[in-house]
Design a protein around this motif. Structure first.
Motif, PDB file in Angstrom:
ATOM      1  N   SER A   8      60.936  96.745  33.126  1.00 27.27           N
ATOM      2  CA  SER A   8      62.263  96.912  33.730  1.00 27.27           C
ATOM      3  C   SER A   8      63.261  96.978  32.592  1.00 27.27           C
ATOM      4  CB  SER A   8      62.582  95.734  34.660  1.00 27.27           C
ATOM      5  OG  SER A   8      63.882  95.860  35.192  1.00 27.27           O
ATOM      6  N   ILE A   9      64.007  98.078  32.526  1.00 25.72           N
ATOM      7  CA  ILE A   9      64.889  98.287  31.381  1.00 25.72           C
ATOM      8  C   ILE A   9      66.286  98.639  31.871  1.00 25.72           C
ATOM      9  CG2 ILE A   9      64.304 100.736  31.113  1.00 25.72           C
ATOM     10  CD1 ILE A   9      64.386 100.211  28.053  1.00 25.72           C
ATOM     11  N   GLY A  10      67.289  98.263  31.093  1.00 26.70           N
ATOM     12  CA  GLY A  10      68.681  98.416  31.504  1.00 26.70           C
ATOM     13  C   GLY A  10      69.181  99.836  31.455  1.00 26.70           C
ATOM     14  N   ILE A  11      70.468  99.981  31.688  1.00 24.22           N
ATOM     15  CA  ILE A  11      71.094 101.291  31.819  1.00 24.22           C
ATOM     16  C   ILE A  11      70.969 102.083  30.531  1.00 24.22           C
ATOM     17  CG2 ILE A  11      73.295 102.471  32.224  1.00 24.22           C
ATOM     18  CD1 ILE A  11      74.078 100.120  33.986  1.00 24.22           C
ATOM     19  N   HIS A  12      70.462 103.279  30.646  1.00 22.13           N
ATOM     20  CA  HIS A  12      70.314 104.184  29.520  1.00 22.13           C
ATOM     21  C   HIS A  12      70.327 105.606  30.053  1.00 22.13           C
ATOM     22  CE1 HIS A  12      66.316 103.025  30.980  1.00 22.13           C
ATOM     23  NE2 HIS A  12      65.972 104.265  30.732  1.00 22.13           N
ATOM     24  N   SER A  13      70.130 106.586  29.210  1.00 23.87           N
ATOM     25  CA  SER A  13      70.230 107.980  29.629  1.00 23.87           C
ATOM     26  C   SER A  13      68.871 108.562  29.972  1.00 23.87           C
ATOM     27  CB  SER A  13      70.864 108.825  28.512  1.00 23.87           C
ATOM     28  OG  SER A  13      69.929 108.995  27.464  1.00 23.87           O
ATOM     29  N   SER A  14      68.884 109.643  30.734  1.00 26.75           N
ATOM     30  CA  SER A  14      67.638 110.320  31.099  1.00 26.75           C
ATOM     31  C   SER A  14      66.981 110.961  29.883  1.00 26.75           C
ATOM     32  CB  SER A  14      67.906 111.383  32.172  1.00 26.75           C
ATOM     33  OG  SER A  14      68.881 112.311  31.737  1.00 26.75           O
TER      34      SER A  14
ATOM     35  N   LYS B  22      54.154  99.656  36.891  1.00 23.85           N
ATOM     36  CA  LYS B  22      55.406  99.447  37.608  1.00 23.85           C
ATOM     37  C   LYS B  22      56.557  99.675  36.640  1.00 23.85           C
ATOM     38  CE  LYS B  22      53.487  96.018  40.803  1.00 23.85           C
ATOM     39  NZ  LYS B  22      53.609  94.644  41.362  1.00 23.85           N
ATOM     40  N   LEU B  23      57.469 100.566  37.028  1.00 27.92           N
ATOM     41  CA  LEU B  23      58.584 100.925  36.152  1.00 27.92           C
ATOM     42  C   LEU B  23      59.895 100.834  36.922  1.00 27.92           C
ATOM     43  CD1 LEU B  23      59.613 102.067  33.450  1.00 27.92           C
ATOM     44  CD2 LEU B  23      59.240 104.366  34.375  1.00 27.92           C
ATOM     45  N   SER B  24      60.874 100.148  36.313  1.00 28.35           N
ATOM     46  CA  SER B  24      62.193 100.002  36.923  1.00 28.35           C
ATOM     47  C   SER B  24      63.247 100.316  35.875  1.00 28.35           C
ATOM     48  CB  SER B  24      62.376  98.570  37.450  1.00 28.35           C
ATOM     49  OG  SER B  24      63.670  98.385  37.980  1.00 28.35           O
ATOM     50  N   PHE B  25      64.219 101.157  36.233  1.00 29.31           N
ATOM     51  CA  PHE B  25      65.248 101.529  35.269  1.00 29.31           C
ATOM     52  C   PHE B  25      66.538 101.907  35.980  1.00 29.31           C
ATOM     53  CE2 PHE B  25      62.721 105.322  36.191  1.00 29.31           C
ATOM     54  CZ  PHE B  25      63.700 106.206  36.614  1.00 29.31           C
ATOM     55  N   SER B  26      67.629 101.893  35.208  1.00 29.00           N
ATOM     56  CA  SER B  26      68.927 102.367  35.673  1.00 29.00           C
ATOM     57  C   SER B  26      69.396 103.467  34.739  1.00 29.00           C
ATOM     58  CB  SER B  26      69.955 101.238  35.686  1.00 29.00           C
ATOM     59  OG  SER B  26      69.586 100.219  36.593  1.00 29.00           O
ATOM     60  N   ILE B  27      70.048 104.485  35.297  1.00 28.63           N
ATOM     61  CA  ILE B  27      70.450 105.669  34.532  1.00 28.63           C
ATOM     62  C   ILE B  27      71.920 105.972  34.784  1.00 28.63           C
ATOM     63  CG2 ILE B  27      70.114 108.145  34.217  1.00 28.63           C
ATOM     64  CD1 ILE B  27      67.806 106.641  33.162  1.00 28.63           C
ATOM     65  N   GLU B  28      72.661 106.198  33.708  1.00 29.20           N
ATOM     66  CA  GLU B  28      74.032 106.686  33.838  1.00 29.20           C
ATOM     67  C   GLU B  28      74.280 107.721  32.746  1.00 29.20           C
ATOM     68  OE1 GLU B  28      78.558 105.079  34.627  1.00 29.20           O
ATOM     69  OE2 GLU B  28      77.149 103.800  33.550  1.00 29.20           O
ATOM     70  N   ASP B  29      73.884 108.953  33.013  1.00 26.35           N
ATOM     71  CA  ASP B  29      74.122 110.038  32.071  1.00 26.35           C
ATOM     72  C   ASP B  29      75.612 110.330  31.968  1.00 26.35           C
ATOM     73  OD1 ASP B  29      71.625 111.112  30.981  1.00 26.35           O
ATOM     74  OD2 ASP B  29      71.096 111.412  33.075  1.00 26.35           O
ATOM     75  N   GLN B  30      76.040 110.742  30.791  1.00 27.75           N
ATOM     76  CA  GLN B  30      77.415 111.164  30.637  1.00 27.75           C
ATOM     77  C   GLN B  30      77.633 112.491  31.334  1.00 27.75           C
ATOM     78  OE1 GLN B  30      77.738 110.823  26.218  1.00 27.75           O
ATOM     79  NE2 GLN B  30      79.644 109.774  26.727  1.00 27.75           N
ATOM     80  N   ASP B  31      78.826 112.673  31.870  1.00 25.23           N
ATOM     81  CA  ASP B  31      79.179 113.936  32.512  1.00 25.23           C
ATOM     82  C   ASP B  31      79.586 114.916  31.419  1.00 25.23           C
ATOM     83  OD1 ASP B  31      79.964 116.007  34.081  1.00 25.23           O
ATOM     84  OD2 ASP B  31      81.345 114.858  35.326  1.00 25.23           O
ATOM     85  N   ILE B  32      78.594 115.571  30.819  1.00 23.37           N
ATOM     86  CA  ILE B  32      78.859 116.436  29.668  1.00 23.37           C
ATOM     87  C   ILE B  32      79.470 117.760  30.076  1.00 23.37           C
ATOM     88  CG2 ILE B  32      77.012 115.427  28.310  1.00 23.37           C
ATOM     89  CD1 ILE B  32      75.262 117.783  29.095  1.00 23.37           C
TER      90      ILE B  32
ATOM     91  N   HIS C 165      61.071 101.978  40.599  1.00 24.36           N
ATOM     92  CA  HIS C 165      62.408 101.588  41.039  1.00 24.36           C
ATOM     93  C   HIS C 165      63.412 102.323  40.164  1.00 24.36           C
ATOM     94  CE1 HIS C 165      61.106  97.441  42.858  1.00 24.36           C
ATOM     95  NE2 HIS C 165      60.390  98.455  43.305  1.00 24.36           N
ATOM     96  N   MET C 166      64.237 103.178  40.753  1.00 24.03           N
ATOM     97  CA  MET C 166      65.208 103.914  39.953  1.00 24.03           C
ATOM     98  C   MET C 166      66.604 103.781  40.541  1.00 24.03           C
ATOM     99  SD  MET C 166      63.874 107.774  40.684  1.00 24.03           S
ATOM    100  CE  MET C 166      63.973 108.566  42.296  1.00 24.03           C
ATOM    101  N   ASN C 167      67.545 103.480  39.647  1.00 28.01           N
ATOM    102  CA  ASN C 167      68.938 103.276  40.004  1.00 28.01           C
ATOM    103  C   ASN C 167      69.763 104.331  39.281  1.00 28.01           C
ATOM    104  OD1 ASN C 167      71.453 102.319  40.677  1.00 28.01           O
ATOM    105  ND2 ASN C 167      71.375 100.547  39.316  1.00 28.01           N
ATOM    106  N   CYS C 168      70.299 105.284  40.032  1.00 24.91           N
ATOM    107  CA  CYS C 168      71.078 106.375  39.454  1.00 24.91           C
ATOM    108  C   CYS C 168      72.556 106.140  39.730  1.00 24.91           C
ATOM    109  CB  CYS C 168      70.644 107.717  40.036  1.00 24.91           C
ATOM    110  SG  CYS C 168      68.892 108.087  39.792  1.00 24.91           S
ATOM    111  N   LEU C 169      73.366 106.118  38.670  1.00 23.46           N
ATOM    112  CA  LEU C 169      74.758 105.746  38.793  1.00 23.46           C
ATOM    113  C   LEU C 169      75.709 106.932  38.823  1.00 23.46           C
ATOM    114  CD1 LEU C 169      74.773 102.615  36.483  1.00 23.46           C
ATOM    115  CD2 LEU C 169      74.516 102.738  38.949  1.00 23.46           C
TER     116      LEU C 169
END
Length: 508
Positions: free
Chosen positions: A204-210, A225-235, A262-266
């Motif tokens: 399980s890893i914190g917010i990072h980019s795709s 089992k993989l859990s992550f959060s993603i917040e790509d920049q709006d380029i 588990h995927m969290n897309c911001l």
């Protein structure tokens, strides 16, 4: 009639009893009782220890650390440490552990450790024997704004060769990210030391980019089992969503063991990039959790609609797979017609009995454009830790047709976030004794309440709310500007007195 005493019990039974008692109490009561009990505690029983809580003073933390770890530290196999109120907390623990030549420690759970102490931890020799490392941090922790993405994951994997379960919910500061053209190369260089086979099965890893995730997936071939959060920049802020380049789907053979995701897309970009990247993996999953908070449009290739969720995700899952949804969507230019909202209602996955899907409109106008429609889509049981008042209405029981206890519907809840409006006062409705909605709130699980828009809160409503949430220790009330104007912490032993005092102070 035969009689027996506590001392007549077998050692394995005594160990079972000790497991349910506080280590401090056990040591004070039994360590000097006789040779048999002393030997059982210090040489035979395996310990799972938890030291500290959010309110424990430093001196008590030190006392517990020394008294427990110096005596039985070599028999501890699982250690949980809450370092929220302790300066140099890990150094205190480390000095107690160094008292022993050998350690059996295999599982370490750290709450709010600071970066400098985490680096000290990683330099300790015993970390090489850990198979589980869990790290949780508070919003104010410096780990929430790392400058280098993936640095600590690389450190952990390189220094813990036996590590199988890892949780590092650290946030990467996207504001300091370099241009996307060079970013994939930077990620690849950072992860190069992970290419050698590692033992990670659960990450399980914190917010990072795709972009970072693309490289990471190639470095964890045994992951289950993989859990992550993603917040790509709006380029492409000025170029529109349609110019975003989607990644090629990863070869499923690289992750043939992956069964739970588990995927969290911001944001919108992250959702479409991740779905494209992982499209070949959905049909091998046994469980999927999708959490999403994003703006979307009514039309275009980058729309997030019920049809999008159905075709790109749900239809790709194997028949026996389970899934959980938690979607919060802001649809621009759709307030009057509610086209995206209505389309969700027609989807096949909405009509299924299991999992039960609930759709609710959100009425908070303070943070929305004049023509933006907001709604939430979630499955039951709901597995997030934060409940929103948007999720409930007076017909909640009828629409769900589920007669489960609130603690089973929302088993992981610890925070209740309430929104009040002059025309629709959800807070007032939730605390009414005769309200059916109130029975669906797991009041006993809630330790924190956040109230947005203080203008609709009366003294009576606030008092009733705190009487229902009898385990709450933090209350944040936010004004219309988004500023916390009052935070109340309660001493539960003086609960009633403090409520009345704080409420009176708030309204004067």
């Amino acid at each position: 009639m035969n009689t027996s005493s506590f001392e007549d019990l077998a050692n394995d039974i005594l160990s079972e009893i000790i497991y349910y008692l506080s280590p401090t109490d056990v040591l004070q009561s039994f360590s000097s009782l006789n040779k048999r009990f002393s030997n059982l505690i210090t040489n035979e029983h395996l310990w799972h220890i938890s030291i500290g809580d959010s309110r424990m003073p430093l001196m008590i933390f030190i006392e517990h650390s020394h008294n427990i770890l110096k005596l039985i530290g070599n028999r501890v196999i699982s250690l949980r440490l809450n370092l929220m109120n302790t300066i140099g907390g890990w150094s205190i623990i480390s000095s107690s552990l160094h008292y022993h030549q050998t350690l059996l420690l295999r599982r370490l759970h750290l709450i709010d450790i600071k970066p400098n102490e985490f680096d000290k931890l990683l330099s300790n020799h015993f970390v090489r024997q850990l198979h589980t490392l869990l790290v949780d941090v508070t919003p104010s922790n410096p780990f929430r704004s790392l400058k280098t993405e993936g640095l600590h994951l690389v450190k952990v994997c390189s220094r813990m060769p036996l590590l199988r379960i890892c949780r590092l919910p650290f946030n990467y500061n996207n504001q300091d990210a370099i241009e996307v053209v060079t970013y994939p190369l930077k990620s690849y260089m950072m992860l190069s030391s992970l290419v050698n086979p590692n033992q990670l099965r659960n990450l399980s890893i914190g917010i990072h980019s795709s972009y970072f995730l693309e490289q990471l997936l190639l470095c964890i071939p045994l992951i289950e089992k993989l859990s992550f959060s993603i917040e790509d920049q709006d380029i492409n802020m000025n170029g529109g969503y349609n110019k975003i380049i989607l990644p090629t789907a990863i070869d499923a053979h690289h992750l043939k063991h992956l069964s739970s995701l588990h995927m969290n897309c911001l944001n919108n970009i992250s959702f479409h990039r991740i779905v494209s990247l992982l499209s070949s993996l959905f049909n091998q999953l046994t469980h999927l959790l999708l959490k999403l908070e994003a703006d979307t449009l009514v039309y275009g290739s980058m729309i997030i609609s019920g049809d999008t969720i159905q075709k790109l995700i749900i239809d790709r899952l194997q028949r026996m797979a389970t899934y959980s949804l938690n979607l919060l969507l802001y649809v621009k230019n759709d307030l009057k017609e509610k086209r995206v909202f209505n389309l969700f209602h027609r989807m096949e996955f909405i009509q299924r009995e299991k999992p039960k899907v609930v759709i609710r409109e959100c009425y908070d106008r303070s943070n929305l454009g004049s023509d933006t429609h907001c709604f939430i889509v979630f499955t039951l049981p709901y597995n997030d830790t934060t409940l929103l008042s948007h999720m409930f209405s007076n017909d909640f029981e009828k629409s769900c047709q589920i007669s489960m206890a609130a603690t089973n519907l929302f088993p992981h809840t610890d925070t209740l976030r309430l929104y009040g409006y002059k025309k629709t006062n959800r807070i007032r409705d939730l605390v009414k004794c005769e309200s059916s909605v109130s029975s669906f709130i797991p009041w006993s699980l809630i330790s924190k309440i956040e109230i947005n828009d203080s203008e609709v809160i009366t003294q009576h409503t606030l008092k009733s709310l705190l009487e229902k949430a009898y385990n709450v220790d933090t209350l944040d009330i936010v004004d219309h500007r988004g500023i916390i104007i009052r935070t109340m912490l309660y001493n539960k032993e003086n609960y009633g007195t403090r409520i009345n005092q704080q409420v009176r102070e708030f309204f004067h």
